[in-house]
Design a protein around this motif. Structure first.
Motif, PDB file in Angstrom:
ATOM      1  N   PRO A 137       0.800  -1.235   0.000  1.00 58.47           N
ATOM      2  CA  PRO A 137       0.000   0.000   0.000  1.00 58.47           C
ATOM      3  C   PRO A 137       0.830   1.281   0.000  1.00 58.47           C
ATOM      4  N   GLU A 138       2.040   1.222   0.549  1.00 62.68           N
ATOM      5  CA  GLU A 138       2.875   2.423   0.569  1.00 62.68           C
ATOM      6  C   GLU A 138       3.394   2.791  -0.823  1.00 62.68           C
ATOM      7  N   LEU A 139       3.301   1.855  -1.767  1.00 63.45           N
ATOM      8  CA  LEU A 139       3.666   2.120  -3.158  1.00 63.45           C
ATOM      9  C   LEU A 139       2.388   2.535  -3.885  1.00 63.45           C
ATOM     10  N   ALA A 140       2.131   3.831  -3.915  1.00 59.82           N
ATOM     11  CA  ALA A 140       0.883   4.341  -4.474  1.00 59.82           C
ATOM     12  C   ALA A 140       1.162   5.547  -5.356  1.00 59.82           C
ATOM     13  N   PRO A 141       1.556   5.287  -6.613  1.00 64.15           N
ATOM     14  CA  PRO A 141       1.824   6.424  -7.495  1.00 64.15           C
ATOM     15  C   PRO A 141       0.548   7.206  -7.786  1.00 64.15           C
ATOM     16  N   ALA A 142       0.712   8.495  -7.999  1.00 63.95           N
ATOM     17  CA  ALA A 142      -0.434   9.327  -8.371  1.00 63.95           C
ATOM     18  C   ALA A 142      -0.808   8.999  -9.806  1.00 63.95           C
ATOM     19  N   LYS A 143      -2.037   9.300 -10.162  1.00 64.61           N
ATOM     20  CA  LYS A 143      -2.470   9.079 -11.542  1.00 64.61           C
ATOM     21  C   LYS A 143      -2.870  10.409 -12.155  1.00 64.61           C
ATOM     22  N   GLN A 144      -2.386  10.633 -13.360  1.00 65.89           N
ATOM     23  CA  GLN A 144      -2.754  11.835 -14.095  1.00 65.89           C
ATOM     24  C   GLN A 144      -4.180  11.685 -14.603  1.00 65.89           C
ATOM     25  N   PRO A 145      -4.803  12.770 -15.061  1.00 70.12           N
ATOM     26  CA  PRO A 145      -6.189  12.691 -15.553  1.00 70.12           C
ATOM     27  C   PRO A 145      -6.416  11.588 -16.595  1.00 70.12           C
ATOM     28  N   GLY A 146      -5.421  11.296 -17.426  1.00 70.81           N
ATOM     29  CA  GLY A 146      -5.564  10.248 -18.437  1.00 70.81           C
ATOM     30  C   GLY A 146      -5.329   8.849 -17.890  1.00 70.81           C
ATOM     31  N   GLY A 147      -5.022   8.724 -16.607  1.00 70.20           N
ATOM     32  CA  GLY A 147      -4.796   7.422 -15.999  1.00 70.20           C
ATOM     33  C   GLY A 147      -3.326   7.025 -15.939  1.00 70.20           C
ATOM     34  N   GLN A 148      -2.438   7.837 -16.507  1.00 74.63           N
ATOM     35  CA  GLN A 148      -0.992   7.554 -16.487  1.00 74.63           C
ATOM     36  C   GLN A 148      -0.461   7.636 -15.059  1.00 74.63           C
ATOM     37  N   ARG A 149       0.277   6.604 -14.644  1.00 73.82           N
ATOM     38  CA  ARG A 149       0.876   6.602 -13.315  1.00 73.82           C
ATOM     39  C   ARG A 149       2.067   7.557 -13.271  1.00 73.82           C
ATOM     40  N   VAL A 150       2.181   8.280 -12.173  1.00 66.67           N
ATOM     41  CA  VAL A 150       3.318   9.167 -11.954  1.00 66.67           C
ATOM     42  C   VAL A 150       3.941   8.781 -10.618  1.00 66.67           C
ATOM     43  N   TYR A 151       5.163   8.262 -10.699  1.00 67.02           N
ATOM     44  CA  TYR A 151       5.883   7.828  -9.518  1.00 67.02           C
ATOM     45  C   TYR A 151       6.770   8.952  -9.007  1.00 67.02           C
ATOM     46  N   ARG A 152       6.833   9.076  -7.687  1.00 69.30           N
ATOM     47  CA  ARG A 152       7.744  10.036  -7.057  1.00 69.30           C
ATOM     48  C   ARG A 152       9.102   9.354  -6.871  1.00 69.30           C
ATOM     49  N   ARG A 153      10.090  10.141  -6.585  1.00 70.91           N
ATOM     50  CA  ARG A 153      11.429   9.602  -6.336  1.00 70.91           C
ATOM     51  C   ARG A 153      11.378   8.558  -5.199  1.00 70.91           C
ATOM     52  N   GLU A 154      10.605   8.845  -4.153  1.00 71.66           N
ATOM     53  CA  GLU A 154      10.476   7.911  -3.026  1.00 71.66           C
ATOM     54  C   GLU A 154       9.864   6.583  -3.478  1.00 71.66           C
ATOM     55  N   ASP A 155       8.944   6.643  -4.447  1.00 74.02           N
ATOM     56  CA  ASP A 155       8.344   5.419  -4.976  1.00 74.02           C
ATOM     57  C   ASP A 155       9.396   4.569  -5.686  1.00 74.02           C
ATOM     58  N   VAL A 156      10.257   5.224  -6.465  1.00 74.68           N
ATOM     59  CA  VAL A 156      11.310   4.506  -7.184  1.00 74.68           C
ATOM     60  C   VAL A 156      12.265   3.853  -6.182  1.00 74.68           C
ATOM     61  N   GLU A 157      12.616   4.582  -5.135  1.00 70.24           N
ATOM     62  CA  GLU A 157      13.477   4.017  -4.099  1.00 70.24           C
ATOM     63  C   GLU A 157      12.807   2.821  -3.428  1.00 70.24           C
ATOM     64  N   LEU A 158      11.501   2.926  -3.199  1.00 70.38           N
ATOM     65  CA  LEU A 158      10.761   1.826  -2.590  1.00 70.38           C
ATOM     66  C   LEU A 158      10.716   0.616  -3.524  1.00 70.38           C
ATOM     67  N   VAL A 159      10.515   0.847  -4.806  1.00 71.66           N
ATOM     68  CA  VAL A 159      10.517  -0.258  -5.778  1.00 71.66           C
ATOM     69  C   VAL A 159      11.869  -0.976  -5.735  1.00 71.66           C
ATOM     70  N   LEU A 160      12.942  -0.207  -5.682  1.00 72.05           N
ATOM     71  CA  LEU A 160      14.274  -0.815  -5.606  1.00 72.05           C
ATOM     72  C   LEU A 160      14.440  -1.626  -4.323  1.00 72.05           C
ATOM     73  N   ARG A 161      13.907  -1.122  -3.212  1.00 78.53           N
ATOM     74  CA  ARG A 161      14.005  -1.862  -1.941  1.00 78.53           C
ATOM     75  C   ARG A 161      13.169  -3.139  -1.998  1.00 78.53           C
ATOM     76  N   ILE A 162      11.965  -3.052  -2.553  1.00 81.23           N
ATOM     77  CA  ILE A 162      11.116  -4.243  -2.680  1.00 81.23           C
ATOM     78  C   ILE A 162      11.805  -5.270  -3.562  1.00 81.23           C
ATOM     79  N   LYS A 163      12.365  -4.821  -4.668  1.00 79.67           N
ATOM     80  CA  LYS A 163      13.072  -5.723  -5.579  1.00 79.67           C
ATOM     81  C   LYS A 163      14.223  -6.409  -4.846  1.00 79.67           C
ATOM     82  N   GLN A 164      14.973  -5.650  -4.052  1.00 80.59           N
ATOM     83  CA  GLN A 164      16.083  -6.216  -3.298  1.00 80.59           C
ATOM     84  C   GLN A 164      15.590  -7.291  -2.328  1.00 80.59           C
TER      85      GLN A 164
END
Length: 126
Positions: free
Chosen positions: A38-65
């Motif tokens: 749940p802490e990985l929750a990118p915002a969505k633009q009006p067209g539905g495109q996901r927008v990840y913050r820098r913290e999200d990218v760091e979290l993805v890397l930690r989850i992957k690890q």
């Protein structure tokens, strides 16, 4: 052997394809992780495109690890992330009398070593 460190570009928002390229994770895996973590929750633009913050990218890397390198299950990775968050927000532990005395003795010993080293440097320089 640990993989080379990943360099995250110096910007604050990333599209899903950029996150995939940076992290080496496929888009469907990111979308699955969004459901599981749940802490990985990118915002969505009006067209539905996901927008990840820098913290999200760091979290993805930690989850992957945790999942790929340390071989955690998804449940285990969730638990580890929760422990890490709790440790990061927990107040520092209070020192008991014995520990406090030990710390004071170590500080005194270091001060003595520093003083002795300064004396040695002074003798060598004269």
């Amino acid at each position: 052997m640990s993989p080379d460190p990943v360099t995250i570009p110096d910007k604050e928002e990333f599209k899903i394809n950029e996150v995939c390229e940076i992290t080496g994770v496929k888009p469907f895996v990111l979308r699955y992780w969004e459901q599981e973590f749940p802490e990985l929750a990118p915002a969505k633009q009006p067209g539905g495109q996901r927008v990840y913050r820098r913290e999200d990218v760091e979290l993805v890397l930690r989850i992957k690890q945790l999942l790929y390198e340390e071989q955690f299950t998804v449940a285990g990775a969730k638990k580890r992330l929760a422990e890490e968050r709790q440790a990061a927000t927990a107040p520092p532990a209070k020192l008991d009398k014995t520990t406090s005395d030990q710390v004071q003795k170590l500080r005194q010993a270091l001060a003595n070593v520093k003083r002795e080293l300064a004396e040695i440097v002074e003798e060598l320089s004269s």
